[in-house]
Write a protein that holds these residues in place. Structure first.
Motif, PDB file in Angstrom:
ATOM      1  N   SER A  45       5.695 -31.651  -2.433  1.00  0.00           N
ATOM      2  CA  SER A  45       5.908 -33.301  -2.422  1.00  0.00           C
ATOM      3  C   SER A  45       5.965 -33.900  -0.870  1.00  0.00           C
ATOM      4  O   SER A  45       5.548 -34.853  -0.741  1.00  0.00           O
ATOM      5  CB  SER A  45       7.387 -33.437  -2.998  1.00  0.00           C
ATOM      6  N   SER A  49       3.836 -36.490   0.524  1.00  0.00           N
ATOM      7  CA  SER A  49       4.257 -37.866   0.900  1.00  0.00           C
ATOM      8  C   SER A  49       3.568 -38.234   2.382  1.00  0.00           C
ATOM      9  O   SER A  49       3.309 -39.223   2.767  1.00  0.00           O
ATOM     10  CB  SER A  49       5.932 -37.926   0.804  1.00  0.00           C
ATOM     11  N   LEU A  54       3.815 -42.150   2.890  1.00  0.00           N
ATOM     12  CA  LEU A  54       5.221 -42.226   2.377  1.00  0.00           C
ATOM     13  C   LEU A  54       5.957 -41.958   3.680  1.00  0.00           C
ATOM     14  O   LEU A  54       7.378 -42.026   3.781  1.00  0.00           O
ATOM     15  CB  LEU A  54       5.470 -41.822   1.349  1.00  0.00           C
ATOM     16  N   ASP A  55       5.630 -40.969   4.556  1.00  0.00           N
ATOM     17  CA  ASP A  55       6.170 -40.205   5.265  1.00  0.00           C
ATOM     18  C   ASP A  55       5.483 -39.851   6.643  1.00  0.00           C
ATOM     19  O   ASP A  55       4.460 -39.992   6.371  1.00  0.00           O
ATOM     20  CB  ASP A  55       7.103 -38.934   4.658  1.00  0.00           C
ATOM     21  N   ASP A  74       4.344 -49.505  11.154  1.00  0.00           N
ATOM     22  CA  ASP A  74       4.971 -49.536   9.765  1.00  0.00           C
ATOM     23  C   ASP A  74       4.113 -50.659   8.981  1.00  0.00           C
ATOM     24  O   ASP A  74       3.892 -49.959   7.818  1.00  0.00           O
ATOM     25  CB  ASP A  74       6.447 -50.098   9.963  1.00  0.00           C
ATOM     26  N   SER A  75       3.860 -51.546   9.387  1.00  0.00           N
ATOM     27  CA  SER A  75       3.098 -52.574   8.741  1.00  0.00           C
ATOM     28  C   SER A  75       1.670 -51.944   8.190  1.00  0.00           C
ATOM     29  O   SER A  75       1.228 -52.185   7.249  1.00  0.00           O
ATOM     30  CB  SER A  75       3.009 -53.811   9.261  1.00  0.00           C
ATOM     31  N   ALA A  78       1.746 -49.520   5.554  1.00  0.00           N
ATOM     32  CA  ALA A  78       2.159 -50.241   4.247  1.00  0.00           C
ATOM     33  C   ALA A  78       0.962 -50.668   3.808  1.00  0.00           C
ATOM     34  O   ALA A  78       0.446 -50.423   2.545  1.00  0.00           O
ATOM     35  CB  ALA A  78       3.009 -51.254   4.220  1.00  0.00           C
ATOM     36  N   ARG A  81      -1.306 -47.538   2.314  1.00  0.00           N
ATOM     37  CA  ARG A  81      -0.563 -47.251   1.141  1.00  0.00           C
ATOM     38  C   ARG A  81      -1.423 -48.097  -0.018  1.00  0.00           C
ATOM     39  O   ARG A  81      -1.549 -47.982  -1.038  1.00  0.00           O
ATOM     40  CB  ARG A  81       0.891 -47.192   1.158  1.00  0.00           C
TER      41      ARG A  81
END
Ligand SMILES: Nc1ncnc2c1ncn2[C@@H]1O[C@H](COP(=O)(O)OP(=O)(O)O)[C@@H](O)[C@H]1O
Ligand SMILES: [Mg+2]
Lengths: 240, 410
Positions: A45, A49, A54-55, A74-75, A78, A81
C-alpha cells in the motif's frame, strides 16, 4: 509510463523508524497489467500510495509519463491524481450520502468541466462497469460488488493513464471478486488500460501478465506470467 | 459546477445532522436578532426623546432657581428663589424674545362631582401656550386678561379630563381645586409623552388668580411672590445665546449678586439638552449593539466548534476527495461554503426574529422601536464575516490533511 528508482519510504513513529520501502526499483510500460504481491505489511500500500501520488517517497525518484513527481507542488500533485490516476480501494470509499452517479462525478467536478460534460462522462463510465441503470442508487442500496464497480467507474471517469487497485477483491466473496477481476481484464484487453492490482493472494495475482513480489519492503521477484488466468477460473483446491 | 456542487454538498452535510446544524444556526440567530432588536429599541428611544424635546420648543431657555454648584465650604447655603418681580424685570428688559412664560406649579386634589384626582396645577400667563407649543383642542386658551381680572378658569390636559369627566364634555363645568371652584374653559391637544411623567395630566390656571385664590402663603417667600420656573422663547435659534446672556445679566442685577458670586439660578438651553441627550442615547444604542454583537461572536465560536467536529468526522471523506484530485483550495472552499451557509441562514432568520421583536415591543406600547436599514445591513454583513472568520480555521485544517493519512484514519 512508470519509472521507479531506488525508492525508500521511512515512517518515523517516535523513536522507531519503519522502513516500509527499501530501495525499490522497477518500471511499468503503457498497456501492461501488473500485480504487486506480498504478505500483509510488506509495503504494497505504501508503494501504491507513492505511485498514485498520494504520498511522496523519503528518497529515490519516480517518473510518471517522464515527469518527475517528487518535485511537484501540492496543487500539481492534486491535478496528477485527478487527470492521470484512477485509484480503487479495498473499502470502496464511496460517499454514502450521494448517489452512484454523483460519486462518479466527484473527480470530474474537480477538473473544471461543465455540469453537463461531467454527467455525460460519469454516465459513460457507469455504463462501462454495467451499472448505468443503478446510477440513482445510493451506496447502501447496492451490493458490495456493485459498490466496487461504482468505485471503478469513479476511477475511470477522467480517462486515467494508470488504474491502481489496492486489494480490490479483498472485501468481496470469491465469485464477486472474479467479476471485478474480469472487469479489469476487459479494461486491459479491450481499451489497453494500464492496470496495477495489489494483492496478498497469489491466485488473484495469477490473473495478470506480470507479478512483482514484495517482502519487507524489498522486491524479491519480478516475473512475467505467460498465461494469465481467465477470471472465473475456479480456485485450485476450492470445493465447488 | 464546483459552486453548485459545493452548495449541494454543504446542504447535504448540514441536513445529515439536522439538530446539530439547527443549534449552531440558533447561536447566530440569537446574536443577529439581539443586534437588530436592541439597535431598533435604542434608535426608538433616541428619536422619541429628541421628538419630545423638539416638540417642547427648541429655542427654549428654561430658568430655574438654584446654584449650579454648591457654595464653597464655610459659606451659608441660602435658599434662592425666582420671583414674579424677576419675571417682570425680564419682560421689560429682554429683546429678541418670542415669549416669556412664568409658571408656579403645585400638586392639588381636584374634584368634579364624586370623582377626584391628584394632579399638577400650574399657574401660567398667556405666553405659556406659545412658549411651550401647547395648542387647544376645544374651548379656548388662558389669556393675560383672565389673570388681570382674576377669573377662576382652568384649561385641562386630556388625562385629567378622562380622570375627572370620563366621556362627559368638560367645557363650562365647574371643578374644585382644593375646594375652590374653577370653570373649565378649554382642553389641551395631547402631547407625545413617553417619559415618566405624563405631560397631559395637568391643569393650567391664570397665574395671578393662583396667587390670590389658591397658592396662598406657599408661594410667598421673603414677602415676594415666587415662581417655579420661567421659560423664555428666543425669537430664533441664532438669538438663543444672546437672550441667555441678557437673562443672566438681568437676574444677577435683580438678585444683587456681587461680581465674584456664582449665579443663583440655572438657565437650561433646550438645544444643548437635545444634543446632550441624543449623544447619550446614541452611545447607549451603540453599547447595546456591542453587547449583542458579543453574543453573535459566541455564535461564531459555535460554528467553528461544530465545523471542527465535522472535519474530524469526515477525515476519510476529505482524504478521498484529495485522492480523486481535490486541491487544497477545493477543500477549503467546500468547508467555507458550509460555514457560510450556516451563518447566512442564521443571519437572515435572525434579522426576521429581530424585526419581529421590534414589532412586538412596539405593538405592546413599550417603546416605538425603529428598525434601521443600517442595523440590518450591519448585522447581516457581520454574520457573513463571522461565518468566514470562524470557518477559515477548520477549513484550513481540513485542506491541509495529508491524503494518505486521512484515508487510513478510523
Ligand atoms: N502512515 C504510516 N505511519 C507509520 N507506519 C506506517 C504508515 N503506513 C504504513 N506503515 C507501516 O509500513 C509497513 C508497510 O505497510 P503497508 O504499506 O500498509 O503494507 P501492506 O499494504 O503490504 O499491508 C507496515 O509495517 C506499516 O505498519
Ligand atoms: Mg495494504
Amino acid at each position: 509510463m512508470i519509472q521507479i528508482d531506488h525508492l525508500v519510504k521511512i515512517f518515523t513513529m517516535g523513536e522507531n523508524e519503519i522502513r516500509a520501502l527499501d530501495d525499490v526499483s522497477f518500471s511499468i510500460a503503457k498497456g501492461e497489467m501488473v500485480s504487486i504481491m506480498g504478505p500483509s505489511g510488506s509495503g504494497k500500500s505504501t508503494l501504491m500510495s507513492i505511485a498514485g501520488c498520494l504520498d511522496v517517497p523519503t528518497s529515490g525518484s519516480y517518473l510518471l509519463d517522464d515527469i518527475p513527481v517528487e518535485k511537484m507542488k501540492d496543487s500539481q500533485l492534486a491535478d496528477v491524481r485527478n487527470r492521470k490516476i484512477g485509484f480503487v480501494f479495498q473499502q470502496f470509499n464511496l460517499l454514502s450520502r450521494t448517489s452512484a452517479l454523483e460519486n462518479v462525478i466527484l473527480p470530474l467536478s474537480y477538473s473544471g468541466l461543465s455540469a453537463r460534460a461531467c454527467r455525460e462522462k460519469a454516465e459513460k463510465a457507469l455504463e462501462l462497469v454495467g451499472l448505468k441503470e443503478r446510477m440513482k442508487h445510493h451506496p447502501n442500496e447496492l451490493s458490495g460488488g456493485q459498490q466496487q464497480r461504482v468505485a471503478i467507474a469513479r476511477a475511470l471517469a477522467n480517462d486515467p493513464a494508470l488504474l491502481i487497485a489496492d486489494e480490490p477483491t479483498g472485501a468481496l466473496d470469491s465469485k464477486t471478486g472474479a467479476g471485478i477481476m474480469d472487469l479489469f481484464q476487459t479494461l486491459h484487453r479491450d481499451f489497453g488500460q494500464t492496470v496495477i492490482v495489489v494483492t496478498h493472494d497469489s491466485f488473484v495475482a495469477q490473473h495478470t501478465g506480470r507479478i512483482i513480489r514484495l517482502v519487507d519492503g524489498r522486491i524479491v521477484s519480478d516475473a512475467l506470467n505467460a498465461n494469465p488466468l481467465k477470471a472465473g477460473t475456479p480456485r485450485p483446491g476450492a470445493e465447488d | 459546477m464546483l459552486l453548485s456542487q459545493n452548495l449541494r454538498t454543504a446542504f447535504r452535510a448540514l441536513l445529515a445532522n439536522k439538530l446539530r446544524s439547527a443549534l449552531t444556526i440558533l447561536g447566530i440567530v440569537i446574536g443577529v436578532a439581539a443586534v437588530v432588536a436592541l439597535m431598533a429599541i435604542g434608535n426608538g428611544a433616541t428619536s422619541s426623546i429628541t421628538n419630545r424635546i423638539a416638540s417642547s420648543g427648541s429655542n427654549l431657555l428654561n430658568i430655574q432657581a438654584g446654584r449650579s454648584q454648591r457654595p464653597s465650604p464655610g459659606q451659608p447655603f441660602n435658599q434662592t428663589n425666582l420671583t414674579y418681580k424677576d419675571y417682570k424685570a425680564l419682560v421689560t428688559t429682554l429683546t429678541d424674545v418670542a415669549g416669556i412664560a412664568p409658571a408656579y406649579q403645585s400638586n392639588y386634589t381636584v374634584t368634579y362631582n364624586t370623582l377626584s384626582t391628584s394632579t399638577s396645577v400650574v399657574g401660567v400667563t398667556g405666553d405659556y401656550f406659545s412658549v411651550h407649543t401647547y395648542t387647544i383642542s376645544s374651548g379656548r386658551a388662558l389669556t393675560d386678561a383672565d389673570g388681570a381680572s382674576q377669573k377662576q378658569v382652568a384649561v385641562l390636559g386630556t388625562t385629567t379630563v378622562t380622570d375627572l369627566f370620563g366621556t362627559e364634555d368638560p367645557l363650562g363645568k365647574s371643578i374644585k381645586i382644593n375646594d375652590k371652584s374653577f370653570t373649565v374653559i378649554g382642553v389641551l391637544t395631547p402631547k407625545d409623552s413617553s417619559g415618566f411623567n405624563d405631560t397631559n395630566d395637568t391643569i393650567l390656571i391664570p397665574l395671578e388668580t393662583g396667587y390670590n385664590k389658591l397658592f396662598g402663603a406657599n408661594a410667598i417667600r421673603n414677602g415676594e411672590r415666587t415662581v417655579s420656573a420661567i421659560a423664555v422663547s428666543a425669537s430664533s435659534a441664532d438669538t438663543v445665546d444672546l437672550v441667555s446672556s441678557q437673562i443672566t445679566f438681568v437676574l444677577r442685577h435683580q438678585h444683587h449678586l456681587a461680581l465674584d458670586d456664582d449665579d443663583d439660578f440655572r438657565i437650561q438651553n433646550q438645544a444643548e439638552l437635545l444634543s446632550t441627550l441624543s449623544s447619550v442615547t446614541t452611545t447607549m444604542t451603540t453599547f447595546l449593539g456591542a453587547i449583542a454583537a458579543i453574543s453573535l461572536l459566541v455564535g461564531g465560536i459555535g460554528i467553528m466548534n461544530i465545523t471542527l467536529v465535522s472535519v474530524s468526522e469526515r477525515t476519510r471523506e476529505i482524504g478521498l476527495r484529495k485522492a480523486v484530485g481535490a486541491r487544497k483550495n477545493h477543500i477549503l472552499f467546500q468547508f467555507l461554503v458550509e460555514t457560510m451557509t450556516l451563518s447566512i441562514i442564521g443571519g437572515v432568520t435572525g434579522i426576521g426574529v429581530g424585526m419581529a421583536i421590534a414589532w412586538g415591543v412596539t405593538a405592546l406600547n413599550l417603546i416605538t422601536a425603529v428598525v434601521s436599514v443600517s442595523s440590518i445591513a450591519l448585522s447581516f454583513t457581520f454574520s457573513v464575516l463571522i461565518g468566514l472568520f470562524f470557518g477559515i480555521y477548520p477549513a484550513y485544517r481540513a485542506a491541509n490533511l495529508h491524503p494518505m493519512e486521512a484515508l487510513r484514519s478510523e
